[in-house]
Enzyme design. Structure first.
Site, mmCIF file in Angstrom:
data_model
loop_
_atom_site.group_PDB
_atom_site.id
_atom_site.type_symbol
_atom_site.label_atom_id
_atom_site.label_comp_id
_atom_site.label_asym_id
_atom_site.label_seq_id
_atom_site.Cartn_x
_atom_site.Cartn_y
_atom_site.Cartn_z
ATOM 1 N N PHE A 1 0.868 -1.176 0.000
ATOM 2 C CA PHE A 1 0.000 0.000 0.000
ATOM 3 C C PHE A 1 0.912 1.235 0.000
ATOM 4 O O PHE A 1 1.826 1.326 0.815
ATOM 5 C CB PHE A 1 -0.865 -0.047 1.267
ATOM 6 C CG PHE A 1 -2.019 0.895 1.269
ATOM 7 C CD1 PHE A 1 -3.218 0.536 0.674
ATOM 8 C CD2 PHE A 1 -1.924 2.135 1.875
ATOM 9 C CE1 PHE A 1 -4.302 1.399 0.694
ATOM 10 C CE2 PHE A 1 -3.008 3.014 1.893
ATOM 11 C CZ PHE A 1 -4.197 2.636 1.301
ATOM 12 N N ASP B 1 2.043 -4.144 8.867
ATOM 13 C CA ASP B 1 0.837 -3.346 8.658
ATOM 14 C C ASP B 1 -0.326 -4.327 8.544
ATOM 15 O O ASP B 1 -0.424 -5.069 7.559
ATOM 16 C CB ASP B 1 1.002 -2.509 7.383
ATOM 17 C CG ASP B 1 -0.166 -1.563 7.153
ATOM 18 O OD1 ASP B 1 -1.283 -1.865 7.616
ATOM 19 O OD2 ASP B 1 0.039 -0.529 6.479
ATOM 20 N N TYR C 1 -11.308 1.163 10.479
ATOM 21 C CA TYR C 1 -12.504 1.432 9.664
ATOM 22 C C TYR C 1 -12.735 0.379 8.599
ATOM 23 O O TYR C 1 -13.682 0.466 7.838
ATOM 24 C CB TYR C 1 -12.429 2.829 9.035
ATOM 25 C CG TYR C 1 -11.128 3.139 8.307
ATOM 26 C CD1 TYR C 1 -10.891 2.654 7.030
ATOM 27 C CD2 TYR C 1 -10.146 3.926 8.905
ATOM 28 C CE1 TYR C 1 -9.708 2.937 6.370
ATOM 29 C CE2 TYR C 1 -8.965 4.216 8.259
ATOM 30 C CZ TYR C 1 -8.745 3.718 6.997
ATOM 31 O OH TYR C 1 -7.569 3.994 6.349
ATOM 32 N N LYS C 2 -11.845 -0.619 8.498
ATOM 33 C CA LYS C 2 -12.039 -1.679 7.506
ATOM 34 C C LYS C 2 -12.844 -2.805 8.171
ATOM 35 O O LYS C 2 -14.004 -2.583 8.509
ATOM 36 C CB LYS C 2 -10.685 -2.108 6.955
ATOM 37 C CG LYS C 2 -10.047 -0.951 6.156
ATOM 38 C CD LYS C 2 -8.653 -1.209 5.655
ATOM 39 C CE LYS C 2 -8.182 0.005 4.842
ATOM 40 N NZ LYS C 2 -6.750 -0.019 4.529
ATOM 41 N N ARG D 1 -11.916 -6.007 -6.386
ATOM 42 C CA ARG D 1 -11.819 -6.669 -5.084
ATOM 43 C C ARG D 1 -13.234 -6.963 -4.573
ATOM 44 O O ARG D 1 -14.088 -6.082 -4.546
ATOM 45 C CB ARG D 1 -11.100 -5.776 -4.068
ATOM 46 C CG ARG D 1 -9.659 -5.480 -4.425
ATOM 47 C CD ARG D 1 -8.920 -4.842 -3.264
ATOM 48 N NE ARG D 1 -9.575 -3.629 -2.772
ATOM 49 C CZ ARG D 1 -9.116 -2.910 -1.754
ATOM 50 N NH1 ARG D 1 -8.032 -3.279 -1.095
ATOM 51 N NH2 ARG D 1 -9.746 -1.808 -1.373
HETATM 52 C C1 LIG Z 1 -6.063 1.208 4.441
HETATM 53 C C2 LIG Z 1 -4.607 1.105 4.629
HETATM 54 C C3 LIG Z 1 -3.890 2.154 5.201
HETATM 55 C C4 LIG Z 1 -4.583 3.449 5.529
HETATM 56 O O1 LIG Z 1 -3.822 4.359 6.220
HETATM 57 P P1 LIG Z 1 -4.528 5.646 6.847
HETATM 58 O O2 LIG Z 1 -3.464 6.344 7.536
HETATM 59 O O3 LIG Z 1 -5.632 5.136 7.744
HETATM 60 O O4 LIG Z 1 -5.141 6.443 5.740
HETATM 61 C C5 LIG Z 1 -2.526 1.964 5.425
HETATM 62 N N1 LIG Z 1 -1.917 0.811 5.077
HETATM 63 C C6 LIG Z 1 -2.593 -0.207 4.494
HETATM 64 C C7 LIG Z 1 -1.886 -1.467 4.124
HETATM 65 C C8 LIG Z 1 -3.957 -0.083 4.246
HETATM 66 O O5 LIG Z 1 -4.610 -1.077 3.665
#
Ligand SMILES: *Cc1c(COP(=O)(O)O)cnc(C)c1O
Length: 416
Positions: A123, A204, A229-230, A376
């Site tokens: 990501f 992560d 939030y996921k 997805r």
């Molecule tokens: C969704 C996601 C994020 C999001 O980071 P925010 O700081 O909450 O915007 C970070 N890393 C991964 C791998 C994600 O899937």
């Protein structure tokens, strides 16, 4: 009726998690398959948020001590509740900040120069943050960020990650589940390999927390971050979480702030920083109560059901979806078939993935597109059933049979 549909209905009837679904609000007429990006509203989350607003109204500043849980220890109390989901001791977990800020907070603490091993399918925010931390130390990120390549454009071989570790490696930082293909990495194996080279292992967990069980303490993982939030359904922009192994307690946080101060003496207002003797030290500023409160409620279904049954249902749902996609013309499955290498969503591949995703949305199937060719599909186990998955399969079939996506616009910009 189609035998697939009958089979799906039978599975829904036998599903021990089916009863929690009523507590979630799926937007009217939609098949919601995007819980890995934004989990849906639940009555539990709303009740907890309303309660926090009510406490503010009734208690004013006394909420810091008299609310339940008291706002002063809100981050720690939520950490206690999250600890079982990541397999850690309560003291090792806290909520605060956003995922990206937490990557900065942990790298600014634990990165001391040297190489960081990441992968090319990460990501993007993870790379942005790590490269910025390298520049802060006056280092050239191109020389210090070791990016493991994918062999097939979808997955990362643990072997290749391990081969990239050298005595120069300072930190191995990987996702638990790759955001596009949904591959689940073996965190224990990677942690052991990093430690064998004298490096730290950080992860992560954005795409695994709430979908996959973890044993961070037992595996000896050094630190981890995730968002709420996921799969955790705490609402858009909800407060993030982090884990620091107890062996690092007492390390001076790189992004120190008064909310990470030892709570016993925080209000003595000394200008010398005394970090909390637990993961709480990596908080920075005041806990955002209203973006943390929904999590108090949204964790309840997980606590009632347990993460192992959630994982079991998630795998049954993704197995079912993979079986269905295998039978469809034109589509390919880009997610590992081995359940031990699979997170909570399935990457459905097609050259026209973007327009097929748009066609799905027009039909009320909420999915997202990830370049270059992935739709997805995430059947989040707390509120998606087998018959829903079967219906998604029918939509996918009809869309390629009718070629209805051909009338839609090709890809522009914006949030997908
Ligand atoms: C969704 C996601 C994020 C999001 O980071 P925010 O700081 O909450 O915007 C970070 N890393 C991964 C791998 C994600 O899937």
């Amino acid at each position: 009726m189609d035998t697939g549909a009958d089979d799906a209905k039978r599975r829904d009837e036998a599903d021990p998690l089916a009863s929690v679904r009523d507590r979630f609000s799926i937007p009217e007429g939609e098949l919601y398959m995007d819980g890995n990006s934004l989990g849906v509203h639940s009555s539990d989350a709303e009740r907890a948020l309303s309660n926090a607003v009510e406490e503010w109204k009734e208690l004013g500043i006394r909420g810091w001590t008299d609310a339940d849980p008291d706002w002063f220890h809100y981050g720690e109390r939520l950490g206690d509740r999250l600890a079982p989901l990541v397999g850690a001791d309560e003291a090792e977990v806290v909520v605060g900040n956003s995922t990206t800020v937490n990557i900065h907070a942990l790298f600014s603490t634990f990165y001391d120069g040297g190489e960081v091993v990441v992968n090319e399918l990460d990501f993007p925010t993870d790379h942005y943050a790590i490269r910025a931390q390298m520049r802060r130390l006056g280092l050239d990120p191109d020389d210090h960020l070791v990016v493991v390549e994918s062999r097939d454009g979808r997955t990362i071989e643990e072997e290749d990650v391990i081969d990239a570790l050298t005595p120069e490696t300072s930190i191995l930082f990987m996702p638990s589940v790759l955001y596009r293909s949904g591959q689940l990495l073996d965190l224990k194996r990677l942690t052991d390999a990093a430690h064998a080279r004298g490096a730290l292992a950080g992860f992560d967990l954005a795409h695994s927390v709430g979908a996959v069980p973890h044993r961070l303490s037992e595996w000896g993982v050094d630190f981890a971050v995730w968002c709420s939030y996921k799969y955790l359904n705490a609402g858009p922009g909800a407060v993030a979480g982090l884990y620091v192994n107890e062996r690092h307690f007492g390390t001076e946080p790189g992004l120190a702030g008064w909310w990470g101060h030892d709570k016993e003496t925080q209000f003595e207002m000394e200008t010398t920083f005394t970090p909390a003797a637990n993961a709480g030290a990596w908080q920075i500023g005041t806990v955002p109560v209203f973006s943390a409160a929904p999590l108090l409620g949204s964790l309840e279904p997980f606590e009632e059901v347990g993460i192992d049954p959630v994982r079991e249902k998630s795998l049954s749902l993704t197995d079912f979806l993979i079986e269905i996609v295998d039978e469809l013309p034109e589509y390919r499955v880009g997610t590992p078939r081995d359940p031990e290498r699979r997170g909570g969503h399935v990457a459905v591949e097609h050259e026209e993935a973007y327009r097929i995703g748009e066609a799905l949305k027009e039909r009320g199937v909420v999915v997202d597109f990830r370049p270059p060719n992935v739709v997805r599909v995430c059947p989040a186990p707390l509120y998606v059933g087998f018959h829903d998955v079967w219906r998604v399969g029918e939509h996918l079939r009809e869309i390629v049979e009718t070629r209805e996506y051909e009338s839609l616009d090709r890809r522009g910009g914006g949030v997908t």
